[in-house]
Design an enzyme around this catalytic site. Structure first.
Site, short mmCIF file in Angstrom:
data_model
loop_
_atom_site.label_atom_id
_atom_site.label_comp_id
_atom_site.label_asym_id
_atom_site.label_seq_id
_atom_site.Cartn_x
_atom_site.Cartn_y
_atom_site.Cartn_z
N CYS A 112 5.14 52.70 -11.88
CA CYS A 112 6.02 52.23 -10.79
C CYS A 112 6.19 50.72 -10.76
O CYS A 112 6.94 50.18 -9.94
CB CYS A 112 5.48 52.72 -9.44
SG CYS A 112 3.99 51.85 -8.90
N HIS B 187 2.18 34.71 -20.11
CA HIS B 187 1.66 35.90 -20.81
C HIS B 187 0.87 36.79 -19.87
O HIS B 187 0.12 37.65 -20.33
CB HIS B 187 0.78 35.47 -21.99
CG HIS B 187 1.58 34.89 -23.13
ND1 HIS B 187 1.00 34.26 -24.20
CD2 HIS B 187 2.91 34.84 -23.33
CE1 HIS B 187 1.96 33.87 -25.02
NE2 HIS B 187 3.13 34.18 -24.51
N ARG C 8 -12.75 40.77 -22.00
CA ARG C 8 -12.18 39.44 -21.77
C ARG C 8 -12.25 39.08 -20.28
O ARG C 8 -12.52 37.93 -19.92
CB ARG C 8 -10.74 39.39 -22.28
CG ARG C 8 -10.69 39.53 -23.81
CD ARG C 8 -9.31 39.39 -24.36
NE ARG C 8 -8.76 38.07 -24.09
CZ ARG C 8 -7.48 37.81 -24.18
NH1 ARG C 8 -6.63 38.77 -24.49
NH2 ARG C 8 -7.03 36.59 -23.95
N CYS D 234 1.35 54.34 -6.32
CA CYS D 234 1.89 55.68 -6.65
C CYS D 234 0.82 56.67 -7.06
O CYS D 234 1.13 57.83 -7.35
CB CYS D 234 2.94 55.53 -7.78
SG CYS D 234 2.23 55.21 -9.39
N GLN E 218 -0.11 29.88 -21.56
CA GLN E 218 -0.10 31.13 -22.33
C GLN E 218 -1.40 31.90 -22.06
O GLN E 218 -1.55 33.04 -22.48
CB GLN E 218 0.01 30.85 -23.83
CG GLN E 218 1.26 30.09 -24.22
CD GLN E 218 1.19 29.64 -25.66
OE1 GLN E 218 1.62 30.33 -26.57
NE2 GLN E 218 0.61 28.46 -25.85
N ALA F 232 -10.28 18.88 -25.87
CA ALA F 232 -9.48 18.78 -24.64
C ALA F 232 -10.26 18.12 -23.50
O ALA F 232 -9.71 17.32 -22.73
CB ALA F 232 -9.02 20.18 -24.21
N CYS G 45 -3.18 53.89 -9.60
CA CYS G 45 -2.31 52.86 -9.01
C CYS G 45 -2.38 53.00 -7.49
O CYS G 45 -2.19 54.11 -6.97
CB CYS G 45 -0.87 53.07 -9.48
SG CYS G 45 0.33 52.09 -8.54
N ASN H 93 -4.47 18.20 -29.20
CA ASN H 93 -5.08 19.32 -29.91
C ASN H 93 -6.24 18.81 -30.75
O ASN H 93 -6.29 17.64 -31.11
CB ASN H 93 -4.01 19.98 -30.81
CG ASN H 93 -4.40 21.38 -31.25
OD1 ASN H 93 -5.48 21.59 -31.77
ND2 ASN H 93 -3.53 22.35 -31.00
N1 APR Z 1 -9.67 21.16 -27.61
C1 APR Z 1 -8.34 21.11 -27.94
N2 APR Z 1 -7.74 22.03 -28.73
C2 APR Z 1 -8.51 23.03 -29.20
C3 APR Z 1 -9.89 23.16 -28.91
C4 APR Z 1 -10.47 22.16 -28.08
N3 APR Z 1 -11.76 22.18 -27.73
N4 APR Z 1 -10.37 24.26 -29.55
C5 APR Z 1 -9.32 24.82 -30.20
N5 APR Z 1 -8.19 24.08 -30.00
C6 APR Z 1 -6.86 24.35 -30.50
C7 APR Z 1 -6.80 24.85 -31.92
O1 APR Z 1 -6.71 23.76 -32.83
C8 APR Z 1 -5.50 25.68 -31.90
O2 APR Z 1 -4.38 24.87 -32.20
O3 APR Z 1 -6.33 25.40 -29.70
C9 APR Z 1 -5.39 26.16 -30.47
C10 APR Z 1 -5.72 27.64 -30.29
O4 APR Z 1 -4.75 28.36 -30.99
P1 APR Z 1 -4.68 29.94 -30.82
O5 APR Z 1 -6.04 30.53 -30.99
O6 APR Z 1 -3.56 30.42 -31.70
O7 APR Z 1 -4.29 30.16 -29.29
P2 APR Z 1 -2.85 30.01 -28.62
O8 APR Z 1 -2.05 28.94 -29.29
O9 APR Z 1 -3.07 29.89 -27.16
O10 APR Z 1 -2.18 31.45 -28.93
C11 APR Z 1 -0.92 31.68 -28.32
O11 APR Z 1 -1.00 33.94 -29.16
O12 APR Z 1 -2.34 35.73 -29.55
C12 APR Z 1 -1.36 35.25 -28.72
O13 APR Z 1 -0.97 35.83 -26.49
C13 APR Z 1 -1.87 35.14 -27.31
O14 APR Z 1 -1.43 33.42 -25.69
C14 APR Z 1 -1.84 33.65 -27.02
C15 APR Z 1 -0.80 33.14 -28.00
#
Ligand code: APR
Length: 225
Positions: free
Chosen positions: A114, A103, A55, A133, A85, A213, A130, A195
């Protein structure tokens, strides 16, 4: 106007970073229990390091997109608290001056012995010492399932004083982030969800903007001027 924005993986999707719960999501080919819990790390640190090294490499190859840049513009015009997040640094590279990573950050390392934090090497493994330590207990500075998210007091304070709360690109599946809209709404903020689709908490928002987005975030920011 006081604005709190919460972002999730969807804001970085068009930068080429995988989200978690889509068909091609990260949780489709990795079980959370195997790579994103403290128990997983103590059971198989090699696997966990390999997951986060992949990642970290993906983040290094990715570029911020128009949505990241639009939120940097927003911070120049309004009192904005940006909470993410996401563990990537695309908000920072997109120009946002202050980002709250609830996160953690894949580009930072944490010593499990530590508590020292430092910029992570691109590849971290069980031989990474680390710097403070010298123990071989370096881990990604990521909040795993079962651990407390960072900066929750500051986030709650900002939600209570917000006039406007926006959740961008998050599925609303993981708490406490998924509950931020209820707190903001309780304190009279106008709540908007941006979204591609509906989320698990869409019903709690006053307003919905649907689309990618990179298209809807710049349009939304431009209307706030
Ligand atoms: N534009 C806007 N929204 C989008 C796009 C895009 N191009 N592509 C995907 N999405 C939206 C999806 O519809 C979904 O609602 O982004 C969201 C991604 O959801 P997840 O994959 O669940 O990611 P997230 O909500 O960030 O997860 C929250 O879960 O696994 C843990 O720690 C991890 O921070 C993460 C947390």
């Amino acid at each position: 106007m006081r604005i709190v924005v919460l972002t999730g993986a969807g804001i970085s999707a068009e930068s080429g970073l995988r989200t978690f719960r889509a068909e091609d999501g990260l949780w489709e080919d990795h079980r959370v229990e195997d790579v994103a819990t403290p128990e997983a790390f103590s059971r198989d640190p090699v696997l966990v390091h390999r997951f986060y090294n992949a990642r970290r490499a993906a983040v290094a190859d990715a570029q911020p997109n128009a949505a990241h840049h639009a939120l940097a513009d927003l911070a120049r015009k309004h009192d904005l608290t940006l909470v993410t997040q996401n563990v990537d640094d695309l908000h920072e590279r997109g120009g946002s001056p202050y980002v709250i990573h609830m996160h953690g950050e894949v580009k930072r390392a944490l010593c499990a012995s530590c508590g020292h934090r430092w910029p992570s090497p691109l590849v971290m493994d069980v031989t990474t010492p680390c710097p403070a330590c010298a123990n071989l207990t370096a881990r990604p500075d990521i909040v795993w399932f079962g651990e407390m998210p960072y900066h929750m007091d500051e986030i709650s304070e900002e939600l209570e004083r917000a006039d406007l709360f926006a959740a961008i690109g998050t599925s609303g599946n993981v708490y406490p982030a998924a509950g931020f809209v209820q707190l903001a709404r309780q304190f009279r903020a106008h709540c908007v969800e941006l979204n591609l689709d509906r989320s698990s908490v869409s019903r709690n928002f006053h307003e919905h903007l649907t689309g990618p987005a990179t298209q809807i975030v710049p349009e939304w920011v431009a209307r706030l001027d």
